[in-house]
Enzyme design. Structure first.
Site, PDB file in Angstrom:
ATOM      1  N   CYS A  11      32.944 110.256  55.443  1.00 19.29           N
ATOM      2  CA  CYS A  11      34.302 109.827  55.756  1.00 19.29           C
ATOM      3  C   CYS A  11      34.587 110.276  57.186  1.00 19.29           C
ATOM      4  O   CYS A  11      33.739 110.889  57.830  1.00 19.29           O
ATOM      5  CB  CYS A  11      35.332 110.346  54.757  1.00 19.29           C
ATOM      6  SG  CYS A  11      35.621 112.118  54.746  1.00 19.29           S
ATOM      7  N   CYS A  85      35.217 104.928  56.925  1.00 23.05           N
ATOM      8  CA  CYS A  85      34.729 105.074  58.296  1.00 23.05           C
ATOM      9  C   CYS A  85      34.040 103.807  58.789  1.00 23.05           C
ATOM     10  O   CYS A  85      33.472 103.781  59.872  1.00 23.05           O
ATOM     11  CB  CYS A  85      33.813 106.290  58.446  1.00 23.05           C
ATOM     12  SG  CYS A  85      32.361 106.244  57.422  1.00 23.05           S
ATOM     13  N   CYS A  89      28.427 104.248  60.226  1.00 17.88           N
ATOM     14  CA  CYS A  89      27.219 104.740  59.577  1.00 17.88           C
ATOM     15  C   CYS A  89      26.037 103.862  59.982  1.00 17.88           C
ATOM     16  O   CYS A  89      26.067 102.656  59.779  1.00 17.88           O
ATOM     17  CB  CYS A  89      27.409 104.702  58.060  1.00 17.88           C
ATOM     18  SG  CYS A  89      26.164 105.617  57.151  1.00 17.88           S
TER      19      CYS A  89
END
Length: 137
Positions: A11, A85, A89
């Site tokens: 997150c 998020c 990633c």
């Protein structure tokens, strides 16, 4: 390489949702799953309301600290679960990616964090059944 599945929870601040998810997975699956958590922009400390909410269910996350998301953490994980998020990633072939839409506990009191904690537990229980069945406590 380990035979046990590995999960990375991500997150933004690694101070609430990902910390609670990592704690639930560790608590419910024990050492049968390798657990990591990280943040794309880690905070200074774990959210006190998240610490309090987890303490209410007997899980102590008070000693945890937010960690920065690294490429290696993603590479070393079988499952990467993001929580708010987005595209921060890194994506690698052969990994399983999930995005869990959950309210952000940042700035919330424990009353608002409890339902987030409980929803995370439900999702972690389903995850365990998928990647390491028969290991829930």
């Amino acid at each position: 390489m380990s035979d046990k599945p590995s999960v990375l929870f991500v997150c933004v601040h690694n101070a609430g949702r990902s910390q609670m998810a990592a704690a639930w997975l560790t608590h419910l699956a024990g050492d049968r799953v390798e657990v990591r958590s990280a943040g794309s922009n880690p905070g200074d400390a774990v959210n006190p309301a998240a610490v309090e909410a987890m303490a209410e269910v007997g899980i102590d996350i008070s000693a945890e600290t937010p960690k920065i998301l690294t490429v290696d953490a993603v590479k070393e994980s079988d499952v990467c679960i993001t929580m708010g998020c987005g595209d921060t990633c890194p994506v690698f072939p052969g990994k399983r990616y999930l995005d869990w839409t959950l309210d952000d506990p940042a700035g919330q009191g424990v009353e608002a964090v409890r339902p987030i904690r409980d929803e995370i537990k439900k999702r972690v229980e389903v995850l365990i059944e998928e990647i390491a069945p028969g290991t829930t406590a």
